[in-house]
Design an enzyme around this catalytic site. Structure first.
Site, PDB file in Angstrom:
ATOM      1  N   HIS A 105     -66.498 -13.054 -11.955  1.00 36.42           N
ATOM      2  CA  HIS A 105     -67.697 -13.685 -11.399  1.00 36.42           C
ATOM      3  C   HIS A 105     -67.352 -14.286 -10.053  1.00 36.42           C
ATOM      4  O   HIS A 105     -66.241 -14.780  -9.861  1.00 36.42           O
ATOM      5  CB  HIS A 105     -68.199 -14.783 -12.350  1.00 36.42           C
ATOM      6  CG  HIS A 105     -69.613 -15.176 -12.077  1.00 36.42           C
ATOM      7  ND1 HIS A 105     -69.946 -16.085 -11.113  1.00 36.42           N
ATOM      8  CD2 HIS A 105     -70.765 -14.766 -12.635  1.00 36.42           C
ATOM      9  CE1 HIS A 105     -71.255 -16.210 -11.089  1.00 36.42           C
ATOM     10  NE2 HIS A 105     -71.778 -15.424 -11.994  1.00 36.42           N
ATOM     11  N   ASP A 155     -72.880 -11.389 -19.189  1.00 36.14           N
ATOM     12  CA  ASP A 155     -73.283 -10.048 -19.607  1.00 36.14           C
ATOM     13  C   ASP A 155     -72.389  -9.434 -20.670  1.00 36.14           C
ATOM     14  O   ASP A 155     -72.748  -8.424 -21.274  1.00 36.14           O
ATOM     15  CB  ASP A 155     -73.292  -9.104 -18.387  1.00 36.14           C
ATOM     16  CG  ASP A 155     -74.363  -9.493 -17.404  1.00 36.14           C
ATOM     17  OD1 ASP A 155     -75.474  -9.789 -17.856  1.00 36.14           O
ATOM     18  OD2 ASP A 155     -74.091  -9.514 -16.199  1.00 36.14           O
TER      19      ASP A 155
HETATM   20  N1  ACO Z   1     -62.355  -5.595 -13.432  1.00 30.37           N
HETATM   21  C1  ACO Z   1     -61.217  -5.373 -12.737  1.00 30.37           C
HETATM   22  N2  ACO Z   1     -60.918  -6.010 -11.591  1.00 30.37           N
HETATM   23  C2  ACO Z   1     -61.800  -6.874 -11.109  1.00 30.37           C
HETATM   24  C3  ACO Z   1     -63.014  -7.150 -11.773  1.00 30.37           C
HETATM   25  C4  ACO Z   1     -63.283  -6.482 -12.984  1.00 30.37           C
HETATM   26  N3  ACO Z   1     -64.405  -6.691 -13.653  1.00 30.37           N
HETATM   27  N4  ACO Z   1     -63.714  -8.067 -11.068  1.00 30.37           N
HETATM   28  C5  ACO Z   1     -62.996  -8.351  -9.990  1.00 30.37           C
HETATM   29  N5  ACO Z   1     -61.819  -7.646 -10.017  1.00 30.37           N
HETATM   30  C6  ACO Z   1     -60.737  -7.726  -9.027  1.00 30.37           C
HETATM   31  C7  ACO Z   1     -61.099  -6.972  -7.759  1.00 30.37           C
HETATM   32  O1  ACO Z   1     -60.646  -5.634  -7.794  1.00 30.37           O
HETATM   33  C8  ACO Z   1     -60.385  -7.796  -6.707  1.00 30.37           C
HETATM   34  O2  ACO Z   1     -59.035  -7.423  -6.713  1.00 30.37           O
HETATM   35  P1  ACO Z   1     -58.162  -7.479  -5.337  1.00 30.37           P
HETATM   36  O3  ACO Z   1     -58.151  -8.902  -4.918  1.00 30.37           O
HETATM   37  O4  ACO Z   1     -56.826  -6.948  -5.746  1.00 30.37           O
HETATM   38  O5  ACO Z   1     -58.888  -6.599  -4.359  1.00 30.37           O
HETATM   39  C9  ACO Z   1     -60.457  -9.229  -7.237  1.00 30.37           C
HETATM   40  O6  ACO Z   1     -60.597  -9.091  -8.670  1.00 30.37           O
HETATM   41  C10 ACO Z   1     -61.648 -10.024  -6.699  1.00 30.37           C
HETATM   42  O7  ACO Z   1     -62.817  -9.242  -6.885  1.00 30.37           O
HETATM   43  P2  ACO Z   1     -64.063  -9.259  -5.902  1.00 30.37           P
HETATM   44  O8  ACO Z   1     -64.870  -8.044  -6.136  1.00 30.37           O
HETATM   45  O9  ACO Z   1     -63.571  -9.501  -4.516  1.00 30.37           O
HETATM   46  O10 ACO Z   1     -64.803 -10.546  -6.404  1.00 30.37           O
HETATM   47  P3  ACO Z   1     -66.307 -10.882  -6.167  1.00 30.37           P
HETATM   48  O11 ACO Z   1     -66.441 -12.343  -6.338  1.00 30.37           O
HETATM   49  O12 ACO Z   1     -66.781 -10.303  -4.881  1.00 30.37           O
HETATM   50  O13 ACO Z   1     -67.062 -10.069  -7.330  1.00 30.37           O
HETATM   51  C11 ACO Z   1     -68.114  -9.455  -9.363  1.00 30.37           C
HETATM   52  C12 ACO Z   1     -67.592 -10.611  -8.475  1.00 30.37           C
HETATM   53  C13 ACO Z   1     -69.030  -8.536  -8.510  1.00 30.37           C
HETATM   54  C14 ACO Z   1     -68.944 -10.033 -10.473  1.00 30.37           C
HETATM   55  C15 ACO Z   1     -66.901  -8.660  -9.901  1.00 30.37           C
HETATM   56  O14 ACO Z   1     -66.079  -9.512 -10.675  1.00 30.37           O
HETATM   57  C16 ACO Z   1     -67.346  -7.445 -10.735  1.00 30.37           C
HETATM   58  O15 ACO Z   1     -67.601  -6.387 -10.158  1.00 30.37           O
HETATM   59  N6  ACO Z   1     -67.436  -7.592 -12.089  1.00 30.37           N
HETATM   60  C17 ACO Z   1     -67.896  -6.528 -12.923  1.00 30.37           C
HETATM   61  C18 ACO Z   1     -69.437  -6.455 -12.870  1.00 30.37           C
HETATM   62  C19 ACO Z   1     -70.107  -7.596 -13.617  1.00 30.37           C
HETATM   63  O16 ACO Z   1     -69.755  -7.933 -14.740  1.00 30.37           O
HETATM   64  N7  ACO Z   1     -71.129  -8.179 -12.957  1.00 30.37           N
HETATM   65  C20 ACO Z   1     -71.929  -9.256 -13.546  1.00 30.37           C
HETATM   66  C21 ACO Z   1     -71.740 -10.526 -12.769  1.00 30.37           C
HETATM   67  S1  ACO Z   1     -72.578 -11.854 -13.559  1.00 30.37           S
HETATM   68  C22 ACO Z   1     -74.212 -11.641 -13.151  1.00 30.37           C
HETATM   69  O17 ACO Z   1     -74.598 -11.113 -12.153  1.00 30.37           O
HETATM   70  C23 ACO Z   1     -75.131 -12.159 -14.106  1.00 30.37           C
END
Ligand code: ACO
Length: 448
Positions: A313, A371
């Site tokens: 998140h 979720d």
């Molecule tokens: N699985 C694996 N790796 C992940 C995940 C995940 N679910 N989420 C983040 N990471 C990693 C990224 O690859 C990144 O790695 P790096 O630093 O080596 O490049 C690091 O963690 C940070 O991730 P970002 O994408 O930069 O974080 P951001 O805050 O932009 O994204 C998000 C948050 C979009 C929710 C992300 O965690 C994600 O895509 N999760 C899966 C989708 C999801 O569950 N979305 C629902 C969110 S809650 C809602 O909207 C109600």
């Protein structure tokens, strides 16, 4: 009146190259980090700030929801989400978000009556539904139908009038459940079911979704309670992508129905509200507990786009408090429906256990979000995955409209207009087509 701004000692920015310095006011909220007030930065220095994804930017001053992502705290108007989920009900939370305080017994009753009286939709909206293909995604229908509401309710689009503004808010909270249920009925080819005023908000939604003219839907109070809790847990979440979309659309003076349609469109994405649908698809694809390590490795592999859906998140770097309540509710619902052996729940529990012990997820502070367990509940209740984000939208509509109302009533409200770091071509001369290079520069374009 402008919202009160509490200031601290200013922050000084110093430019080593030019020797220029500028003092930036520091504003204090009631909770959470202080913010640098950069409103005069461009005027004073000629500089913009650069913050793609707004990771360090407060776009507004809001008194609705507070999140402390490091501690895993979520408050609405000062009340803890767990207390609201366990002790309150969805319409009471709607009142709280919209008006700032919990209602008195008399106001609670009046609010419930008002919402009940607005649940029917204009009969001509039925024609709009019929224009969609049967296999249309229900979220596509939601974006279209909600956007079209302003064409039906002209008496609530002049939101400079407080009465019209409130009617628009009440209409949206009341009608969104009817619109969502109709999207479902349309997709499965069943007749639309009219709302009933003797039912509570959630009972009514279940009735409109699952009853058929030939048979009444017997409402199970535990299931209705679970639905209510689902809506409470999705009611608002501060300045997320869809809420910011609603605010940005509304900042230009667009009508509230159009703004909420914009919010629904933004919510649809798999990185936001579409994640609950993606979680179920992922759990089904994993299919068996023995395959979990393979998927954990995929999620960690930099060369693989796969992410563990329902994990991570932008704000929570701790367990999402909503996921906690959702997990308990998933167990309660499956027990009530004699589905405790549900395969997907077992995979989800094991996946969570393994991920929470894995150094990759620990280091990156990736925990289950709202979720992760919600899809399991919704699937058990009988909703197809395509309806999951619609249910999120129904719960979130009150948050969107409360944030929109707060923005409209804030005298500081300005049209949203971010700036940019331009990295395109510098000014160049136009050449007439005959004098340009003959070869196509977009070969790939013509292959499609
Ligand atoms: N699985 C694996 N790796 C992940 C995940 C995940 N679910 N989420 C983040 N990471 C990693 C990224 O690859 C990144 O790695 P790096 O630093 O080596 O490049 C690091 O963690 C940070 O991730 P970002 O994408 O930069 O974080 P951001 O805050 O932009 O994204 C998000 C948050 C979009 C929710 C992300 O965690 C994600 O895509 N999760 C899966 C989708 C999801 O569950 N979305 C629902 C969110 S809650 C809602 O909207 C109600």
């Amino acid at each position: 009146m402008t919202k009160k701004e509490n200031k601290k000692k200013p922050f000084t920015l110093f430019n080593n190259e030019t020797g220029q310095s500028v003092e930036l006011p520091v504003l204090m909220g009631t909770e959470g980090p202080d913010v640098l007030d950069i409103r005069n930065l461009y005027k004073d220095t000629g500089l913009f700030t650069y913050d793609p994804g707004y990771t360090s930017t407060a776009s507004c001053n809001s008194a609705i929801t507070f999140i402390d992502g490091n501690k895993g705290i979520l408050h609405h108007r000062g009340y803890n989400i767990k207390d609201l989920a366990n002790k309150s009900d969805f319409l009471e939370v709607c009142y709280l978000l919209l008006h700032g305080d919990l209602p008195s017994p008399e106001d609670k009753q009046k609010f419930e009556n008002v919402i009940q009286r607005h649940t029917m939709v204009h009969e001509q909206l039925v024609n709009l539904y019929r224009g969609f293909r049967r296999d249309a995604h229900p979220m596509a229908i939601m974006v279209g139908v909600v956007g079209a509401l302003s064409a039906f309710y002209h008496d609530s689009t002049d939101f400079s009038d407080i009465n019209q503004r409130m009617i628009a808010c009440h209409r949206l909270i009341a009608k969104i459940a009817t619109i969502g249920a109709m999207a479902y009925k349309y997709s499965i080819g069943q007749p639309f079911v009219y709302p009933k005023n003797n039912l509570s908000y959630c009972e009514n939604f279940l009735h409109m979704t699952f009853s058929v003219p030939t048979e009444d839907y017997i409402i199970n109070p535990k299931i209705s309670k679970a639905m209510d809790r689902f809506f409470i847990l999705h009611a608002d979440h501060e300045q997320n992508a869809s809420t910011s979309t609603v605010r940005l659309a509304g900042s230009s003076g667009a009508n509230p129905f159009a703004c909420i349609a914009a919010g629904i469109a933004s919510l649809w994405g798999p990185a936001h509200g579409g994640a609950n649908e993606a979680v179920i698809k992922m759990l089904e694809e994993i299919g068996d507990i023995s395959r979990i390590p393979e998927y954990i490795n995929k999620a960690k592999d930099k060369n693989d786009d796969f992410r563990l859906m329902g994990f991570g998140h932008r704000v929570y770097k701790n367990y999402d408090p909503r996921a906690d309540v959702m997990k308990i509710t998933a167990h309660e619902v499956l027990k009530e429906l004699n589905m405790e052996d549900d395969k997907l729940l077992k995979i989800a529990i094991e996946l969570e256990k393994i991920a929470l012990k894995d150094p990759y997820f620990i280091e990156k502070q990736l925990y289950p979000n709202v979720d992760f367990y919600s899809g399991i509940i919704l699937k058990a209740l009988g909703f197809p995955t395509s309806m999951f984000t619609v249910l999120f939208a129904i719960g979130r509509t009150v948050g969107w409209i409360s944030q929109w109302k707060e923005m409209i009533e804030d005298p500081i409200n300005k049209i949203g207009r971010p700036r940019q770091l331009y990295s395109g071509k510098k000014a160049r001369q136009y050449e007439i087509v005959e004098s340009r290079e003959k070869k196509s520069i977009f070969q790939w374009l013509w292959k499609n």
